[in-house]
Design a protein around this motif. Sequence first.
Motif, PDB file in Angstrom:
ATOM      1  N   VAL A  90      10.972 -57.669  42.167  1.00  0.00           N
ATOM      2  CA  VAL A  90      10.455 -58.888  41.538  1.00  0.00           C
ATOM      3  C   VAL A  90       9.231 -58.583  40.673  1.00  0.00           C
ATOM      4  O   VAL A  90       9.147 -59.007  39.514  1.00  0.00           O
ATOM      5  N   LYS A  91       8.267 -57.849  41.214  1.00  0.00           N
ATOM      6  CA  LYS A  91       7.060 -57.526  40.443  1.00  0.00           C
ATOM      7  C   LYS A  91       7.400 -56.684  39.217  1.00  0.00           C
ATOM      8  O   LYS A  91       6.830 -56.885  38.134  1.00  0.00           O
ATOM      9  N   ILE A  94       8.680 -58.914  36.524  1.00  0.00           N
ATOM     10  CA  ILE A  94       7.578 -59.693  35.926  1.00  0.00           C
ATOM     11  C   ILE A  94       6.794 -58.837  34.933  1.00  0.00           C
ATOM     12  O   ILE A  94       6.491 -59.274  33.809  1.00  0.00           O
ATOM     13  N   TYR A 205       8.641 -66.263  37.257  1.00  0.00           N
ATOM     14  CA  TYR A 205       7.399 -66.065  38.012  1.00  0.00           C
ATOM     15  C   TYR A 205       7.177 -67.175  39.038  1.00  0.00           C
ATOM     16  O   TYR A 205       6.831 -66.902  40.197  1.00  0.00           O
ATOM     17  N   ARG A 208       9.384 -66.797  42.130  1.00  0.00           N
ATOM     18  CA  ARG A 208       9.488 -65.417  42.603  1.00  0.00           C
ATOM     19  C   ARG A 208       9.753 -65.320  44.106  1.00  0.00           C
ATOM     20  O   ARG A 208      10.299 -64.321  44.586  1.00  0.00           O
ATOM     21  N   ASN A 216      11.374 -58.518  47.034  1.00  0.00           N
ATOM     22  CA  ASN A 216       9.960 -58.569  46.682  1.00  0.00           C
ATOM     23  C   ASN A 216       9.176 -57.335  47.107  1.00  0.00           C
ATOM     24  O   ASN A 216       8.139 -57.038  46.518  1.00  0.00           O
TER      25      ASN A 216
END
Length: 594
Positions: A90-91, A94, A205, A208, A216
Amino acid sequence: MTEFTKGQDQTTLMGHPIGLFVLFFTEMWERFSYYGMRALLILFLTAKLIEGGWEWDKKEAYALYGWYVMLVYFLPMLGGWLADNKWGHVKTVIVGASIITSGHAALAIADMDFGFDLSFVFYIGLLLLVIGTGLFKPNMSSIVGKMYPPHSDKKDGAYTIFYMGVNSGAFIGTLLVGWIGEHYGWKFGFGLAGIFMLFGLLQFYFARNIFGEAANKPQPKKIDLPEEELKKRVPFTLIERFLAGTGAFFALTWVVHGLFKVVTRGDHFLPENIMSYELFKEHFVLGFADILFPVSLIIFAFLGLRRLVKYEPIERDRLKVVFIIAFFVIAFWASFEQAGTTMTVFARDYTSRILTDHWGLIYKIVDTIVSIVPMLVLTYVIYQLGTKIFRKYPLTILFTSISFMIIWGLVIVRVYDKLNSDSPIVDTTWFQILNPVFIISLAPLYSKLWQRFKLSAAQKFFIGFIFLGSGFGMLALGASSIPIGAKTAAVSMIWLMLAYLLHTMGELAISPVGLSYVSKLAPLRMTGFMFGIWYIFTGLANKLSGLMAEASDGIADKHGLSTFFLIFTIVPITAGVLILLLNPLLKKWMHGID
């Protein structure tokens, strides 16, 4: 609650987790960005200065395009590693989306008139797009998988829905970015792609946490595999690490030199004339960088063979099949990706795009239907998603809704503009929307065909190559009336439309089939690595596509444009026949996998 659903919102839509549809729209905006850029890049670089372009020679533009699309497919290995070991999927998505947005902003700024040269900002923008896509691309599909148990029977359906997001973005991006870039200015096209990538970033975002813990958090030390699978691991030896590093160094030097040469428009820091030779009455000069790349390929091939013999017989045979399929895919994509280079120029310079009388009316009707119907379907999906997540993730649905209201406004303005034109001109970039439209239309038919007719991978590849070659055959026929050396012509657009139809029919027989067989044939412990290798082969194909496009003017000036397209007719059909001849051997090496 399993590790795949821990922390994940369990609300469903159409039988799937709602997170899948957040991914659908995020991926759609990223593909909007990529395909919009793909549609404009060659046109911008080769447009005259008075038209706001750089007035580059086509060969120079094709070279830059080739490096760009190659690196886009090389960087996903880095994005996958960072997600697995440092940031989590996820990060990483982003960060990647943020970098892509910044890249489009740089492209738009570079095309603005501030009274001094901003071309370096354009190159920075391209670099940011490459890095951002490398971080973004592999992790979106990984998150889809993380939302389901390993052997869930819903995974195929999930990836089908996700694939529709890819093609929806390709369609809308090409339609609108191409139209705005061609009619209102390149900077507005580049900027528009960045605006909607920003919307995609924001909607992702603020949702998320919807994807669950597995997506994650990085899991560098966790290997979720059976014990017997772990025992089969073949770690790299010191010598193999040295070979990999040496090959990578040679390849990286080749890339850096090539980029330097394109950006400086001819300068170089490596010797350019090591040897020269004649081939088919053509004179070729070989530089030091040209030697580095094949040497790196030889090193990697030797490394692969050295490691391959260490695997158990069944695994070794199946890995052979993966590499053979990947090799043939190079031939496919190197031809198919002419869509972004020579086929775009063919549409601009050699195709009659001004329509009158009943043909103009037919175009208006078709264009209106093609523009409106997909938007209605997507809007319905957004409405359904909104009913499920508005209370818990209001900002996600807010940004998704705002983005679509803007898109609807642009689509309506575009349709109105086309309907009120006395003699509508078909945009150069319009032809590129045909591929995603045909994919969305034909994909269900192919799914049923594969269920009814149990064809092997080689047989499907043969069909795909025949369709691809036939598409270029249509272009060769269409270009046969163009005089040798002609710089413009007015060939009927039916040839280009038939080419895109046949190419799409070929893509559907090869692209999803190839990905499916990689997942089936690669050992569980190597699936991610083998998909990374698959992307590397795809990147090489894209670079080869650019190199072949660079040769197009020389071939067209001496033998005619029809001869150039005839080459792409013969090569894919030959590749199709070759892989069909390998069918018995490939089936044997698959050891029962269909």
